[in-house]
Scaffold this active site. Structure first.
Site, short mmCIF file in Angstrom:
data_model
loop_
_atom_site.label_atom_id
_atom_site.label_comp_id
_atom_site.label_asym_id
_atom_site.label_seq_id
_atom_site.Cartn_x
_atom_site.Cartn_y
_atom_site.Cartn_z
CB CYS A 116 -0.97 0.00 1.17
SG CYS A 116 -2.12 -1.38 1.10
CG HIS A 258 -3.16 3.64 2.02
ND1 HIS A 258 -3.78 3.21 0.87
CD2 HIS A 258 -3.14 2.57 2.87
CE1 HIS A 258 -4.11 1.94 1.00
NE2 HIS A 258 -3.73 1.52 2.21
CG ASN A 288 -6.93 -0.42 1.10
OD1 ASN A 288 -6.14 -0.15 0.22
ND2 ASN A 288 -6.55 -0.80 2.32
O1 UT7 Z 1 -4.02 -1.05 3.43
C1 UT7 Z 1 -2.95 -1.08 4.32
C2 UT7 Z 1 -3.04 -2.11 5.37
N1 UT7 Z 1 -4.36 -2.31 5.88
C3 UT7 Z 1 -4.86 -1.58 6.89
O2 UT7 Z 1 -4.29 -0.62 7.34
C4 UT7 Z 1 -6.14 -2.08 7.50
C5 UT7 Z 1 -6.02 -2.09 9.00
N2 UT7 Z 1 -7.12 -2.72 9.68
C6 UT7 Z 1 -8.40 -2.36 9.60
O3 UT7 Z 1 -8.77 -1.51 8.82
C7 UT7 Z 1 -9.37 -2.97 10.56
O4 UT7 Z 1 -8.66 -3.69 11.54
C8 UT7 Z 1 -10.42 -3.91 9.90
C9 UT7 Z 1 -11.39 -3.10 9.06
C10 UT7 Z 1 -9.70 -4.93 9.03
C11 UT7 Z 1 -11.21 -4.61 10.98
O5 UT7 Z 1 -11.83 -3.66 11.82
P1 UT7 Z 1 -11.67 -3.77 13.40
O6 UT7 Z 1 -12.47 -2.69 13.98
O7 UT7 Z 1 -10.20 -3.79 13.71
O8 UT7 Z 1 -12.34 -5.15 13.70
P2 UT7 Z 1 -11.74 -6.41 14.43
O9 UT7 Z 1 -10.85 -7.18 13.49
O10 UT7 Z 1 -11.18 -6.01 15.74
O11 UT7 Z 1 -13.06 -7.24 14.68
C12 UT7 Z 1 -14.10 -6.74 15.52
C13 UT7 Z 1 -15.25 -7.71 15.45
C14 UT7 Z 1 -14.81 -9.15 15.62
O12 UT7 Z 1 -15.83 -9.82 16.34
P3 UT7 Z 1 -15.66 -10.07 17.92
O13 UT7 Z 1 -14.40 -10.89 18.06
O14 UT7 Z 1 -15.56 -8.72 18.53
O15 UT7 Z 1 -16.91 -10.80 18.25
C15 UT7 Z 1 -14.77 -9.68 14.20
O16 UT7 Z 1 -14.99 -11.07 14.13
O17 UT7 Z 1 -15.86 -7.62 14.15
C16 UT7 Z 1 -15.91 -8.93 13.57
N3 UT7 Z 1 -15.78 -8.77 12.13
C17 UT7 Z 1 -16.82 -8.56 11.33
N4 UT7 Z 1 -18.13 -8.47 11.59
C18 UT7 Z 1 -18.95 -8.22 10.54
C19 UT7 Z 1 -14.65 -8.77 11.39
N5 UT7 Z 1 -14.94 -8.55 10.11
C20 UT7 Z 1 -16.29 -8.44 10.04
C21 UT7 Z 1 -17.18 -8.19 8.98
N6 UT7 Z 1 -18.50 -8.09 9.28
N7 UT7 Z 1 -16.79 -8.01 7.69
#
Ligand code: UT7
Length: 338
Positions: A116, A258, A288
């Protein structure tokens, strides 16, 4: 040879290309355990562009490159730098084919791989070719067929990424001209390489000679950890780039970050001290696009008037590697081609 005093890279054109096919959150909800509300509130994304079967990174790159050259008003450059995570083939690089398809057979052409952060690495490389006197004009393209790496069943990544390409044309000029690329800071941390990775298909697995388990075939991201690294690294490198340019946050008319996640951009901008009205964004309708996101956003912002000639711009990106970077520039009087 480059003459003394004209060794700074100056942007003279900008273009972008997004494949016409789009996928909305509602379409994703039909096949993934997710909701429109979750995707919007956690990422800011409502839609992403996705290539059609048969389209490759080279196709996206050629179209973005053609548009940037049109924006610059000429069709000759001495070098083509292509930043991509998804080269058409492991060997050779995709840039020579792109150059030839743009009518540039014979010029220097090579790929840069920084996920990225690819555009910023490519920009620094293009500026370096100019500073060294190797080239007078450079086409820097960032193109990603990123969805080809994504597991369609992975709700942690499928909602986030899209495909697209953006490009700028650089020419040798002076540091005090509009469009001059200012200090560009780059960094990496390979100790965290596994946080954002495709497990196989590269040299390491080939050397093993083992079979390819499904789990390792696709892009995987440790989202929460990557989120934290992204905020910290971009915040610090932005602050350092401002210091290097002798600017403060108050000098920045537009932050072009980004488009990883709207919450990441907000956290970085808050840290640096750039208010919401001075943050460019297109993540809602573009998603993204990995390395392509910064030049696509530059083109979009220039097209909708958010980015205007004379604006002082802070660019930043973060990605797999881990890699990160930031640069400053004063936006030139160029018409984007989209
Ligand atoms: O492009 C350069 C590199 N990439 C980035 O910089 C991306 C960095 N990361 C992110 O943008 C975020 O971490 C994500 C968008 C990938 C995820 O968001 P988050 O707020 O960090 O969510 P999380 O991974 O902490 O998950 C929170 C909850 C989890 O459930 P529990 O364990 O709290 O019950 C996940 O299982 O959300 C759940 N979850 C979803 N729920 C509905 C994860 N993905 C989804 C989904 N729909 N698509």
């Amino acid at each position: 040879m480059t003459r003394a005093g004209t060794s700074t890279a100056v942007i003279t054109g900008v273009g972008a290309y997004l494949p016409p096919n789009t996928v909305s959150n509602h379409e994703l909800v039909e096949r993934l355990d997710t909701t429109d509300e979750w995707i919007r509130s956690r990422t800011g994304i409502a839609r992403r562009h996705v290539i059609s079967p048969g389209t490759t990174t080279a196709d996206l790159a050629v179209e973005a490159g053609r548009r940037a050259l049109k924006s610059a008003g000429h069709d000759r450059v001495d070098a083509v730098v292509l930043a991509t995570t998804t080269p058409d083939r492991p060997c050779p690089a995709t840039a020579p084919e792109v150059a030839s398809r743009l009518g540039l057979t014979g010029v220097a052409a090579f790929d840069v791989s920084a996920v990225c952060t690819g555009f910023l690495y490519g920009l620094a490389t293009g500026a370096g070719l100019i500073a060294a006197g190797t080239a007078q004009h450079v086409l820097v393209i960032a193109a990603e067929a990123f969805t080809t790496l994504i597991d369609p069943e992975d709700r942690a990544t499928a909602p986030i990424f899209g495909d697209g390409a953006g490009a700028v044309v650089l020419r040798a000029g002076r540091a005090d001209e509009p469009g001059a690329v200012g200090p560009t800071l780059l960094g990496s941390d390979g100790e965290n390489a596994d946080l954002v990775a495709v497990g196989t298909s590269g040299g390491a697995r080939r050397a093993d000679g083992g079979p390819l388990p499904r789990e390792e075939r696709y892009f995987r991201m440790a989202g929460r950890q990557v989120f934290r690294h992204a905020v910290t690294r971009m915040s610090v490198v932005c602050a350092d780039a401002l210091t290097a340019a002798d600017w403060t946050a108050a000098d920045v008319d537009l932050l072009v970050a980004h488009q990883a996640n709207a919450r990441i951009t907000s956290a970085v901008a808050d840290f640096v001290g750039i208010p919401p009205e001075r943050r460019a964004s297109n993540i809602e309708l573009v998603g993204n696009t990995a390395g392509a996101s910064v030049p696509v956003l530059l083109a979009d912002a220039a097209a909708d008037g958010t980015l205007r000639p004379g604006h002082r711009v802070l660019l930043t990106a973060f990605g797999g590697g881990l890699t990160w970077g930031a640069a400053t520039l004063v936006w030139p009087d160029v018409s984007p081609v989209l």
